[in-house]
Design an enzyme around this catalytic site. Structure first.
Site: not given
Ligand code: PGA
Length: 239
Positions: A86, A157, A163
């Site tokens: 991640h 991502e 976020g």
């Molecule tokens: P988010 O996070 O939905 O809060 O943007 C996604 C993630 O980090 O997997």
């Protein structure tokens, strides 16, 4: 349901009681819940329909590795999926592509389905480096499991979309998924590509209606059971 929906709770909530409540309220078929390590047993005992995932793992099975959690330990707790690489770990803990590759190998050695996270920063995107970054993260990250024929989930991502409340556009995500598919053509795994970054119940349909986007990794919105249940409903509608 063919779409993969993953709830990444990150370092939330703060108590076992809250984790149990959230797990019970989010216990729907097709959802993979990834709570913090301390709450794995309690969440496992609170769910009947959802599946259990972890947010990380170490590449060795046992030994003098203070603070780490191994594949056999996760297996023993009933974990079936594991998030690897991640961007928050890459950034805050300097996790490298080489470490990610070792974790990917350890996951499949322990019969866990790995969820490999890849994505570019805003700066990399602005400097036209997205393709280069994704290609490196994929080729190194999957480098030790080239001949693996089982299930692997790749989560695209973009870091600037995590976020922030500003998700990527479906058009761009589809373009990146095509790039990911081309880059992984030589690998034998049965890989599915999902999207993560500010997904919520208001925008999930924009993404999940496309067959190229095979699911979503949901962070912030997964801490609200009404949100996650609505996202699952949308996912079911689209395959
Ligand atoms: P988010 O996070 O939905 O809060 O943007 C996604 C993630 O980090 O997997």
């Amino acid at each position: 349901m063919n779409k993969i929906i993953i709830a990444n709770w990150k370092m939330n909530p703060q108590t076992e009681e809250e984790a149990i409540n959230l797990a019970q309220d989010s216990d729907v078929e097709g959802l993979i819940i990834c709570p913090p390590f301390p709450f794995l047993p309690a969440v496992k005992n609170s769910i009947r329909k959802a599946t259990l995932g972890a947010q990380d793992m170490f590449w060795e099975e046992s030994g003098a590795y203070t603070g780490e959690v191994s594949g056999p330990e996760l297996q023993d707790l009933g974990v079936e999926y594991v998030i690897i690489g991640h961007s928050e770990r890459r950034k805050n803990l300097s996790e490298t592509d080489e470490m990610v590759a070792k974790k990917m190998e350890a996951a499949i050695r322990n019969d866990l389905v790995p969820i490999l996270c890849i994505g570019e920063t805003k700066e990399e995107r602005d400097n036209n480096k997205t393709k280069e970054v994704l290609t490196r993260e994929l080729t190194v990250g999957l480098g030790l499991i080239k001949n693996y024929t089982g299930e692997v989930i790749i989560a695209y991502e973009p870091i600037w979309a995590i976020g922030t409340g500003i998700p990527d556009t479906p058009e761009n995500i589809i373009e990146m998924i095509q790039l990911i598919k081309e880059t992984t053509e030589g690998f034998k795994s049965d890989s599915k590509v999902i999207y993560g970054g500010s997904v919520n119940s208001d925008n999930a349909e924009q993404f999940l209606q496309h067959e190229e986007i095979e699911g979503a990794l949901v962070g912030g919105a997964s801490l609200r059971s009404d949100e996650i249940k609505n996202i699952i409903k949308i996912a079911k509608k689209h395959g």
